[in-house]
Write a protein that holds these residues in place. Structure first.
Motif, PDB file in Angstrom:
ATOM      1  N   THR A 176      26.875 110.039  49.743  1.00 52.04           N
ATOM      2  CA  THR A 176      26.809 109.472  48.389  1.00 52.04           C
ATOM      3  C   THR A 176      27.725 110.231  47.429  1.00 52.04           C
ATOM      4  O   THR A 176      28.339 109.639  46.532  1.00 52.04           O
ATOM      5  CB  THR A 176      25.369 109.486  47.854  1.00 52.04           C
ATOM      6  N   TRP A 177      27.822 111.552  47.610  1.00 53.87           N
ATOM      7  CA  TRP A 177      28.709 112.343  46.754  1.00 53.87           C
ATOM      8  C   TRP A 177      30.177 112.080  47.095  1.00 53.87           C
ATOM      9  O   TRP A 177      31.029 112.036  46.199  1.00 53.87           O
ATOM     10  CB  TRP A 177      28.373 113.828  46.885  1.00 53.87           C
ATOM     11  N   ILE A 178      30.455 111.916  48.375  1.00 56.81           N
ATOM     12  CA  ILE A 178      31.827 111.575  48.768  1.00 56.81           C
ATOM     13  C   ILE A 178      32.207 110.202  48.233  1.00 56.81           C
ATOM     14  O   ILE A 178      33.334 109.998  47.765  1.00 56.81           O
ATOM     15  CB  ILE A 178      31.959 111.624  50.308  1.00 56.81           C
ATOM     16  N   TRP A 179      31.259 109.264  48.291  1.00 55.09           N
ATOM     17  CA  TRP A 179      31.511 107.902  47.809  1.00 55.09           C
ATOM     18  C   TRP A 179      31.868 107.897  46.321  1.00 55.09           C
ATOM     19  O   TRP A 179      32.703 107.109  45.875  1.00 55.09           O
ATOM     20  CB  TRP A 179      30.271 107.046  48.065  1.00 55.09           C
ATOM     21  N   ALA A 180      31.246 108.778  45.540  1.00 56.75           N
ATOM     22  CA  ALA A 180      31.475 108.814  44.095  1.00 56.75           C
ATOM     23  C   ALA A 180      32.764 109.536  43.712  1.00 56.75           C
ATOM     24  O   ALA A 180      33.193 109.456  42.552  1.00 56.75           O
ATOM     25  CB  ALA A 180      30.289 109.487  43.404  1.00 56.75           C
ATOM     26  N   THR A 181      33.393 110.215  44.665  1.00 61.65           N
ATOM     27  CA  THR A 181      34.533 111.079  44.335  1.00 61.65           C
ATOM     28  C   THR A 181      35.835 110.352  43.996  1.00 61.65           C
ATOM     29  O   THR A 181      36.468 110.667  42.972  1.00 61.65           O
ATOM     30  CB  THR A 181      34.773 112.081  45.485  1.00 61.65           C
ATOM     31  N   PRO A 182      36.294 109.373  44.804  1.00 62.35           N
ATOM     32  CA  PRO A 182      37.631 108.809  44.540  1.00 62.35           C
ATOM     33  C   PRO A 182      37.802 108.266  43.130  1.00 62.35           C
ATOM     34  O   PRO A 182      38.785 108.608  42.452  1.00 62.35           O
ATOM     35  CB  PRO A 182      37.749 107.689  45.588  1.00 62.35           C
ATOM     36  N   PHE A 183      36.874 107.434  42.667  1.00 60.34           N
ATOM     37  CA  PHE A 183      37.034 106.804  41.359  1.00 60.34           C
ATOM     38  C   PHE A 183      36.534 107.682  40.225  1.00 60.34           C
ATOM     39  O   PHE A 183      36.477 107.239  39.078  1.00 60.34           O
ATOM     40  CB  PHE A 183      36.334 105.441  41.352  1.00 60.34           C
ATOM     41  N   SER A 184      36.180 108.919  40.544  1.00 60.59           N
ATOM     42  CA  SER A 184      35.923 109.924  39.520  1.00 60.59           C
ATOM     43  C   SER A 184      37.135 110.831  39.332  1.00 60.59           C
ATOM     44  O   SER A 184      37.483 111.187  38.205  1.00 60.59           O
ATOM     45  CB  SER A 184      34.695 110.761  39.901  1.00 60.59           C
ATOM     46  N   ILE A 185      37.788 111.183  40.453  1.00 63.27           N
ATOM     47  CA  ILE A 185      38.915 112.115  40.406  1.00 63.27           C
ATOM     48  C   ILE A 185      40.219 111.424  40.017  1.00 63.27           C
ATOM     49  O   ILE A 185      41.035 111.985  39.272  1.00 63.27           O
ATOM     50  CB  ILE A 185      39.067 112.824  41.772  1.00 63.27           C
ATOM     51  N   LEU A 186      40.441 110.201  40.526  1.00 68.35           N
ATOM     52  CA  LEU A 186      41.712 109.515  40.249  1.00 68.35           C
ATOM     53  C   LEU A 186      41.984 109.351  38.748  1.00 68.35           C
ATOM     54  O   LEU A 186      43.094 109.660  38.289  1.00 68.35           O
ATOM     55  CB  LEU A 186      41.734 108.154  40.953  1.00 68.35           C
ATOM     56  N   PRO A 187      41.009 108.888  37.936  1.00 65.17           N
ATOM     57  CA  PRO A 187      41.273 108.822  36.490  1.00 65.17           C
ATOM     58  C   PRO A 187      41.424 110.201  35.856  1.00 65.17           C
ATOM     59  O   PRO A 187      42.189 110.351  34.894  1.00 65.17           O
ATOM     60  CB  PRO A 187      40.027 108.095  35.947  1.00 65.17           C
ATOM     61  N   LEU A 188      40.698 111.197  36.378  1.00 67.82           N
ATOM     62  CA  LEU A 188      40.810 112.541  35.819  1.00 67.82           C
ATOM     63  C   LEU A 188      42.227 113.078  35.961  1.00 67.82           C
ATOM     64  O   LEU A 188      42.779 113.675  35.027  1.00 67.82           O
ATOM     65  CB  LEU A 188      39.816 113.482  36.521  1.00 67.82           C
ATOM     66  N   LEU A 189      42.822 112.846  37.124  1.00 65.53           N
ATOM     67  CA  LEU A 189      44.187 113.312  37.374  1.00 65.53           C
ATOM     68  C   LEU A 189      45.233 112.322  36.874  1.00 65.53           C
ATOM     69  O   LEU A 189      46.437 112.567  37.011  1.00 65.53           O
ATOM     70  CB  LEU A 189      44.377 113.557  38.879  1.00 65.53           C
ATOM     71  N   GLU A 190      44.764 111.196  36.332  1.00 65.36           N
ATOM     72  CA  GLU A 190      45.625 110.115  35.830  1.00 65.36           C
ATOM     73  C   GLU A 190      46.563 109.596  36.920  1.00 65.36           C
ATOM     74  O   GLU A 190      47.689 109.178  36.645  1.00 65.36           O
ATOM     75  CB  GLU A 190      46.408 110.571  34.595  1.00 65.36           C
ATOM     76  N   ILE A 191      46.091 109.644  38.168  1.00 65.82           N
ATOM     77  CA  ILE A 191      46.835 109.049  39.273  1.00 65.82           C
ATOM     78  C   ILE A 191      46.693 107.540  39.231  1.00 65.82           C
ATOM     79  O   ILE A 191      47.649 106.791  39.463  1.00 65.82           O
ATOM     80  CB  ILE A 191      46.317 109.602  40.619  1.00 65.82           C
ATOM     81  N   TRP A 192      45.469 107.100  38.932  1.00 63.46           N
ATOM     82  CA  TRP A 192      45.188 105.660  38.778  1.00 63.46           C
ATOM     83  C   TRP A 192      44.155 105.536  37.671  1.00 63.46           C
ATOM     84  O   TRP A 192      43.058 106.007  37.776  1.00 63.46           O
ATOM     85  CB  TRP A 192      44.668 105.083  40.090  1.00 63.46           C
ATOM     86  N   SER A 193      44.551 104.923  36.573  1.00 65.00           N
ATOM     87  CA  SER A 193      43.756 104.821  35.366  1.00 65.00           C
ATOM     88  C   SER A 193      43.628 106.203  34.709  1.00 65.00           C
ATOM     89  O   SER A 193      44.298 107.172  35.131  1.00 65.00           O
ATOM     90  CB  SER A 193      42.378 104.214  35.645  1.00 65.00           C
ATOM     91  N   ARG A 194      42.795 106.305  33.691  1.00 62.05           N
ATOM     92  CA  ARG A 194      42.566 107.557  32.989  1.00 62.05           C
ATOM     93  C   ARG A 194      41.277 107.407  32.182  1.00 62.05           C
ATOM     94  O   ARG A 194      40.748 106.302  32.044  1.00 62.05           O
ATOM     95  CB  ARG A 194      43.736 107.884  32.050  1.00 62.05           C
ATOM     96  N   TYR A 195      40.758 108.506  31.668  1.00 62.20           N
ATOM     97  CA  TYR A 195      39.568 108.460  30.825  1.00 62.20           C
ATOM     98  C   TYR A 195      39.990 108.358  29.366  1.00 62.20           C
ATOM     99  O   TYR A 195      40.819 109.139  28.894  1.00 62.20           O
ATOM    100  CB  TYR A 195      38.703 109.700  31.043  1.00 62.20           C
ATOM    101  N   THR A 196      39.425 107.385  28.658  1.00 61.71           N
ATOM    102  CA  THR A 196      39.788 107.141  27.263  1.00 61.71           C
ATOM    103  C   THR A 196      38.536 106.901  26.430  1.00 61.71           C
ATOM    104  O   THR A 196      37.500 106.477  26.951  1.00 61.71           O
ATOM    105  CB  THR A 196      40.713 105.911  27.130  1.00 61.71           C
ATOM    106  N   PRO A 197      38.617 107.147  25.109  1.00 63.61           N
ATOM    107  CA  PRO A 197      37.467 106.861  24.237  1.00 63.61           C
ATOM    108  C   PRO A 197      37.208 105.353  24.156  1.00 63.61           C
ATOM    109  O   PRO A 197      38.112 104.538  24.315  1.00 63.61           O
ATOM    110  CB  PRO A 197      37.915 107.410  22.879  1.00 63.61           C
TER     111      PRO A 197
END
Length: 377
Positions: A176-197
């Motif tokens: 479950t933790w591995i499953w949550a990782t890709p779409f949590s890390i990718l926006p953080l690193l701005e590889i795919w999408s990003r975190y915005t207000p």
């Protein structure tokens, strides 16, 4: 970005413009630092800035959710790890859900501080942390609910040889933790999408507003990954549970008819398992109520009419998902007799949990006994 400004967020509290009342020409984003404005989508900047009392009310709501949610989830986690007879594979999944919900609660102090300054107190770093924690907790809770449904199905449909052992449960929990990782890390690193207000610009999530195919592809992918797949998995296993229970009841009726008796008892063990399944269904229902609004907002932002996405409307899903993370542990603690008894022993002043009934004790004892036997096997 000004590093000193990031390291001294107290400056935000001391700025005069934060203490002034909104003027008629103030627009949303006026309290955001210039070097962070590129992360605020122009859609939000066309709306008038919310009044200070609106930030205050939301801050109060989140503070109540924080206190209640932290208490409930901590009780479930502490009770599980300090009570040996509760350390079964089924309860391990519930403890994992409580950990993800605790993660959701952990970012609420940041939101309260953002509400005070009516913006992002820590700028981009704070926004990234807020989005990362929210992504891990949301996606993790979703797939954990699917794991709970799978565990309940195996327990009820195959009570003798289908129960998961603790080692298998731990492997699924790691998954479950591995499953949550890709779409949590990718926006953080701005590889795919990003975190915005978003909304009042005091919360952050993945970017579903930027125009382009890349954003739309990310939105539909994360929608399937973190919402649709867990939901369909949950629906599949609970439909199988209900089908199995109906078949079992039909068999008992036919057997009773052949034996010329009114009915045959299902046995305390079977009743206890079905009862626990109802608790799990309640938790799943809460998950649907909490995350469907967020899924709809993301889809509207990526594909629909954005005129519906006002700042106030966009804050409702955020409140809904955090409320569910707050309610989850209370639903489980109230409905599980053994958990309720242990919590009552640890915190006797928590009188609204209620006392155990003899019937509930019997059902819980049977359920726990079968859990212990399965773990030993």
């Amino acid at each position: 970005m000004n590093v000193s400004a990031l390291l001294t967020p107290v400056n935000h509290f001391l700025r005069v413009d934060h203490l002034q009342l909104h003027g008629e020409n103030d627009l949303l984003g006026s309290k955001i630092d210039e070097d962070f404005m590129d992360y605020v989508h122009p859609h939000w900047r066309q709306f008038p800035a919310p009044q200070s009392y609106q930030h205050f009310l939301l801050g109060i709501v989140y503070a109540v959710i924080l206190i209640t949610g932290m208490l409930g989830n901590l009780l479930v986690i502490i009770t599980f790890f300090t009570t040996k007879r509760l350390q079964t594979s089924s309860n391990a999944f519930v403890a994992n859900l409580a950990i993800f919900d605790m993660l959701m609660m952990s970012k609420l102090p940041l939101f309260v501080m953002n509400s005070i300054v009516e913006g992002q107190i820590f700028g981009k770093i704070g926004c990234d942390i807020f989005g990362l924690v929210g992504s891990y907790s949301g996606i993790g809770a979703a797939i954990t609910n699917a794991a709970i449904a799978y565990d309940r199905y195996r327990t009820i449909a195959f009570p003798l040889d289908g129960r998961l052992g603790m080692k298998a449960a731990i492997c699924i929990i790691i998954f479950t933790w591995i499953w949550a990782t890709p779409f949590s890390i990718l926006p953080l690193l701005e590889i795919w999408s990003r975190y915005t207000p978003e909304g009042y610009l005091t919360t952050c999530s993945f970017d579903y507003m930027t125009e382009g195919k890349a954003t739309q592809l990310f939105v539909i992918t994360i929608f399937i990954w973190s919402y649709l797949f867990p939901l369909l998995t949950i629906a599949l296993f609970y439909s199988k549970i209900l089908s199995h229970v109906r078949e079992h009841e039909k068999m008992l009726k036919e057997q009773a008819k052949r034996m010329n008796v009114k009915s045959l008892s299902q046995g305390d063990e079977k009743s206890a398992e079905i009862r626990i399944a109802k608790v799990a269904i309640s938790i799943v229902f809460l998950f649907i109520c909490g995350w469907t609004p967020y899924a709809l907002v993301a889809l509207i932002g990526g594909f629909g009419n954005r005129s519906f996405l006002t700042p106030t409307f966009s804050m409702i899903p955020a409140v809904a998902c955090k409320t569910v993370a707050c309610i989850d542990p209370w639903i489980y603690a109230i409905n599980h007799p053994r958990f309720r008894a242990e919590i009552q022993n640890k915190v006797p002043w928590l009188c609204f949990i209620g006392q155990e009934t003899k019937s509930s004790d019997n059902k819980s004892a049977v359920s726990d006994a079968t859990d212990v036997k399965s773990e030993a096997a």
